[in-house]
Design an enzyme around this catalytic site. Structure first.
Site, mmCIF file in Angstrom:
data_model
loop_
_atom_site.group_PDB
_atom_site.id
_atom_site.type_symbol
_atom_site.label_atom_id
_atom_site.label_comp_id
_atom_site.label_asym_id
_atom_site.label_seq_id
_atom_site.Cartn_x
_atom_site.Cartn_y
_atom_site.Cartn_z
ATOM 1 N N CYS A 270 14.494 49.013 13.546
ATOM 2 C CA CYS A 270 14.966 48.445 12.226
ATOM 3 C C CYS A 270 13.970 48.234 11.433
ATOM 4 O O CYS A 270 14.391 48.838 10.243
ATOM 5 C CB CYS A 270 16.599 47.831 12.254
ATOM 6 S SG CYS A 270 16.073 45.514 12.540
ATOM 7 N N HIS A 329 18.172 42.058 11.684
ATOM 8 C CA HIS A 329 18.174 43.413 11.219
ATOM 9 C C HIS A 329 17.498 43.344 10.197
ATOM 10 O O HIS A 329 18.159 42.552 8.638
ATOM 11 C CB HIS A 329 19.753 43.385 10.780
ATOM 12 C CG HIS A 329 19.590 45.367 10.482
ATOM 13 N ND1 HIS A 329 19.619 46.329 10.895
ATOM 14 C CD2 HIS A 329 20.672 45.735 9.694
ATOM 15 C CE1 HIS A 329 19.816 47.343 10.511
ATOM 16 N NE2 HIS A 329 20.444 47.421 9.955
ATOM 17 N N ASP A 352 19.462 51.467 4.037
ATOM 18 C CA ASP A 352 19.600 51.507 5.146
ATOM 19 C C ASP A 352 18.848 52.287 5.934
ATOM 20 O O ASP A 352 19.981 53.764 5.974
ATOM 21 C CB ASP A 352 20.216 50.217 5.844
ATOM 22 C CG ASP A 352 20.586 49.540 6.896
ATOM 23 O OD1 ASP A 352 19.194 50.023 7.903
ATOM 24 O OD2 ASP A 352 21.417 49.097 8.072
ATOM 25 N N ASN A 392 28.674 38.816 5.783
ATOM 26 C CA ASN A 392 29.454 37.346 5.566
ATOM 27 C C ASN A 392 30.994 37.707 6.235
ATOM 28 O O ASN A 392 31.882 37.396 5.830
ATOM 29 C CB ASN A 392 29.818 37.761 3.940
ATOM 30 C CG ASN A 392 30.381 36.330 3.088
ATOM 31 O OD1 ASN A 392 30.011 35.720 3.862
ATOM 32 N ND2 ASN A 392 31.261 36.194 2.179
ATOM 33 N N ASP A 394 33.049 37.046 9.826
ATOM 34 C CA ASP A 394 33.835 36.625 9.808
ATOM 35 C C ASP A 394 34.071 36.286 11.969
ATOM 36 O O ASP A 394 33.875 37.784 12.283
ATOM 37 C CB ASP A 394 35.836 36.005 10.113
ATOM 38 C CG ASP A 394 35.045 34.964 8.496
ATOM 39 O OD1 ASP A 394 34.372 34.830 8.572
ATOM 40 O OD2 ASP A 394 36.948 34.779 8.464
ATOM 41 N N GLU A 444 27.961 29.468 2.288
ATOM 42 C CA GLU A 444 29.353 30.233 3.230
ATOM 43 C C GLU A 444 30.379 28.353 3.372
ATOM 44 O O GLU A 444 30.362 27.067 2.766
ATOM 45 C CB GLU A 444 28.872 29.208 4.485
ATOM 46 C CG GLU A 444 27.506 30.651 5.187
ATOM 47 C CD GLU A 444 28.518 31.833 5.403
ATOM 48 O OE1 GLU A 444 29.639 31.785 5.175
ATOM 49 O OE2 GLU A 444 27.281 32.943 5.513
ATOM 50 N N GLU A 449 32.753 32.377 -2.338
ATOM 51 C CA GLU A 449 32.861 32.839 -0.362
ATOM 52 C C GLU A 449 33.905 33.507 -0.267
ATOM 53 O O GLU A 449 34.355 34.218 0.365
ATOM 54 C CB GLU A 449 31.997 32.331 0.359
ATOM 55 C CG GLU A 449 31.302 32.798 0.963
ATOM 56 C CD GLU A 449 31.570 32.495 3.173
ATOM 57 O OE1 GLU A 449 32.119 33.491 3.632
ATOM 58 O OE2 GLU A 449 32.722 31.612 2.368
#
Length: 687
Positions: A270, A329, A352, A392, A394, A444, A449
């Site tokens: 990467c 990454h 990316d 972001n 979970d 966070e 958020e």
């Protein structure tokens, strides 16, 4: 004079005012592919440039001279035609003819291209009916961050100096608690680089070459060999048929090799994809920065969560765990306006090139607006939902146990703040890391958020469609203090246990550790640590250890940098309450020492003295040292074989500077066991 004016007009020569144009267009550093001492003609769109035309006689109004700007394959596409009258305009292009020199028969011409001109290779053809035409040499038109009407306009001069003109920088690696900087040479002005970039865009239509959105997406696509582009991605640990990804330190040899051979370059991961993408974007005039996201989610299920399945020991169950969390990454951000999207989505856009997921038939992602990622507007193009989860999502940890012959999955941890940590890039104007997490997401746990997460998931009410969660009244919390292991020393983990009560209790701890790559791919199981301990305080510490021999002989098993990673499951004895946490440890190795002068002269040899002592209980094998810098005649590399435990090594390396000014010299050491250690020195080179 009358006799001269009756001559048939012929064009003798047409040439650009190269140095003057280059200074005005901030393109003086672009190197000619055939002669590095020469500057090629690179012009930024939306800005005036000067050229000269020499004829065999003075121009007359009835000559009807036309200037044709040609582009495309074999220059078969005529972009615009302008008349060589005192002034003319067409399709946003403007021409102004300055008074002709009586003595030299030279005409000075000032041309301004439109701020939305197509970018690419051009030639200029001077034509007149009945007269021999003359063709200029090849030149380039690129995007212009200095032009307020260009969609890549960047208003701050310091930002332009960093994100457009700076040809060196850093890529950040490691993990959130132990961030390492890797010096990187972008080298966007070096020979062949601009030619390479535009050779990758020949499939685009002229109108597409006007848009930084489409050009950047296409460049992003073509960095990857899977899309018939530049670099072959490889995470196997076997790089015998190419270069191991960690060895690369510069975009320049990769892009040059691809341009010269036309073949894919082996191999990259990467950060290498980010490096060459940042180089290519800067080369064509799009402001760009390399960005690292620590604890980066790879959500294969595209449900905005990372689901990890563990057995009782804390070992990951591979056939159930499809998602992964990468220690880090790396991608690139590009700066542009987004007229194709609703207002509010201009600015930095994620791109990316790493081949992870297919987007519209190719491996790529972006450009996706940071503003949309931050707000959870995941339906905006391109690939915003995937990138949103990377920063972001979970993390859900499930315990899998047998119940009447069937697997029973119990959710033992929901981590809403573990994905997307310390998002980093090089600071503008300084060789320091800048944390840009706030550009990607709200703090966070903040209401903003959580609202972004709800918007991204499409839930109307908080908690809707959520999986069953562990009790928020859990009486036990666990965290880990350590974040590194010095190679050659035992693994020591200090757990911090927090309880709501001071009543004595016994906790049962199970920790399974692996050697893994940064993408979370397991290479070697190190074993299980089990411990039961009585705790009496609300906050207690428990130490877990594993012997050096558990990992030391496996460091060279693959040609990748490895980390220690695993899960810790903690249970209060006599209860059914379990909590889990993940632990990641990087390896540290003491650096080596170099001695070199602080000043030097062009074309005169610089001497470097390198010293290294092997402090490991095992030999260092396949040792290699290299010295590199932009502006030195060669990049020297020396193979030093094997160094037994406790032994020292000293040797000399030499390089010859070819350019004046302050130059960063980077000396690197790699081996099969220790993948990379580097030392940087600044040297002032004078005439």
């Amino acid at each position: 004079m009358d006799t001269e004016n009756k001559k048939e007009l012929n064009f003798i020569h047409v040439w650009f005012k190269t140095k003057k144009n280059a200074q005005a267009h901030h393109t003086s550093n672009y190197k000619d592919s055939n002669n590095e001492k020469e500057t090629i003609d690179v012009l930024r769109r939306g800005q005036a440039f000067t050229l000269f035309l020499k004829t065999n006689r003075h121009l007359q109004n009835q000559d009807h001279v036309r200037l044709q700007f040609l582009s495309g394959l074999d220059y078969s596409y005529m972009v615009v035609e302008l008349s060589l009258v005192p002034s003319s305009s067409s399709q946003g292009w403007h021409l102004k003819r300055i008074k002709q020199s009586d003595a030299k028969r030279e005409v000075k011409i000032i041309i301004t291209s439109p701020p939305d001109a197509m970018v690419g290779k051009y030639k200029l053809c001077m034509k007149r009916d009945g007269s021999r035409s003359i063709m200029s040499k090849e030149f380039f038109i690129i995007f212009n961050p200095w032009c307020a009407e260009d969609t890549v306009f960047m208003p701050n001069e310091e930002d332009r100096a960093e994100h457009v003109l700076n040809d060196t920088g850093y890529i950040y690696m490691g993990f959130a608690k132990q961030i390492k900087e890797k010096p990187w040479t972008f080298g966007q002005f070096e020979k062949h680089i601009l030619h390479c970039c535009f050779s990758l865009l020949t499939h685009l239509q002229p109108r597409e070459l006007q848009s930084p959105v489409l050009v950047s997406r296409s460049i992003c696509t073509m960095m990857c060999a899977v899309n018939n582009g530049v670099l072959v991605g490889n995470w196997s640990g076997d790089y015998s048929n190419g270069t191991a990804p960690y060895v690369w330190t510069s975009s320049v040899p990769i892009l040059q090799q691809h341009y010269v051979t036309g073949l894919p370059v082996c191999f990259g991961q990467c950060w290498v994809f980010s490096g060459i993408l940042t180089t290519a974007l800067r080369a064509v005039g799009i402001p760009a920065r390399s960005v690292t996201n620590f604890e980066s989610a790879h959500d294969t299920g595209k449900n905005l969560t990372v689901d990890i399945y563990l057995d009782d020991s804390g070992q990951t169950i591979g056939d159930l765990t499809k998602d992964s969390v990468w220690n880090f990454h790396v991608w690139a951000d590009a700066w542009m306006k987004r007229p194709d999207l609703p207002q509010g989505n201009d600015g930095w856009q994620v791109l990316d090139s790493t081949p992870q997921e297919i987007s519209d038939g190719g491996f790529r992602a972006g450009p996706a607006p940071l503003s949309a990622i931050r707000q959870g507007n995941v339906l905006l193009k391109y690939d915003t939902k995937f990138i949103f989860t990377e920063v972001n999502g979970d993390k859900l940890i499930w315990l899998v146990k047998q119940d009447q012959g069937r697997d029973k999955n119990t959710l033992i941890a929901v981590e809403t703040m573990s994905i997307g940590k310390n998002i980093s890039t090089k600071m503008v104007g300084q060789n320091r890391r800048q944390d840009i997490t706030s550009e990607y997401k709200y703090p966070e746990g903040s209401p903003e958020e959580r609202k972004a997460m709800e918007r991204a998931s499409g839930r109307l009410h908080p908690g809707e469609d959520q999986p069953g969660s562990p009790s928020t009244d859990s009486s036990l919390r666990v965290s880990v203090i350590e974040c590194s292991v010095e190679i050659g020393h035992p693994i020591i983990l200090t757990l911090v246990l927090e309880r709501k009560t001071a009543t004595p209790q016994t906790v049962n701890i199970s920790c399974y550790l692996n050697l893994q790559t940064y993408t979370g791919k397991k290479k070697k199981g190190l074993g299980i640590i089990r411990k039961s301990q009585k705790i009496t305080n609300q906050e207690s510490q428990v130490t877990l250890t594993m012997d050096t021999n558990s990992y030391i002989h496996n460091l060279g098993m693959v040609d990748d940098e490895l980390v220690i990673k695993g899960f810790i499951i903690t249970e209060i004895a006599g209860s059914r309450e379990r909590v889990a946490t993940e632990v990641t440890l990087c390896f540290l190795y003491q650096g080596f020492h170099i001695e070199m002068p602080s000043t030097g002269k062009v074309h005169q040899e610089l001497l470097l003295i390198c010293k290294l002592k092997n402090t490991l209980p095992i030999p260092l094998t396949n040792m290699r040292f290299s010295v590199e810098s932009l502006g030195i005649v060669t990049t020297e590399s020396l193979d030093q074989g094997t160094l037994p435990p406790g032994q020292s090594l000293q040797f000399e390396m030499r390089c010859i500077p070819m350019r004046t000014g302050p130059r960063k010299i980077i000396v690197r050491f790699t081996s099969r066991e220790v993948k990379e250690v580097h030392v940087e020195k600044m040297v002032l080179i004078t005439d």
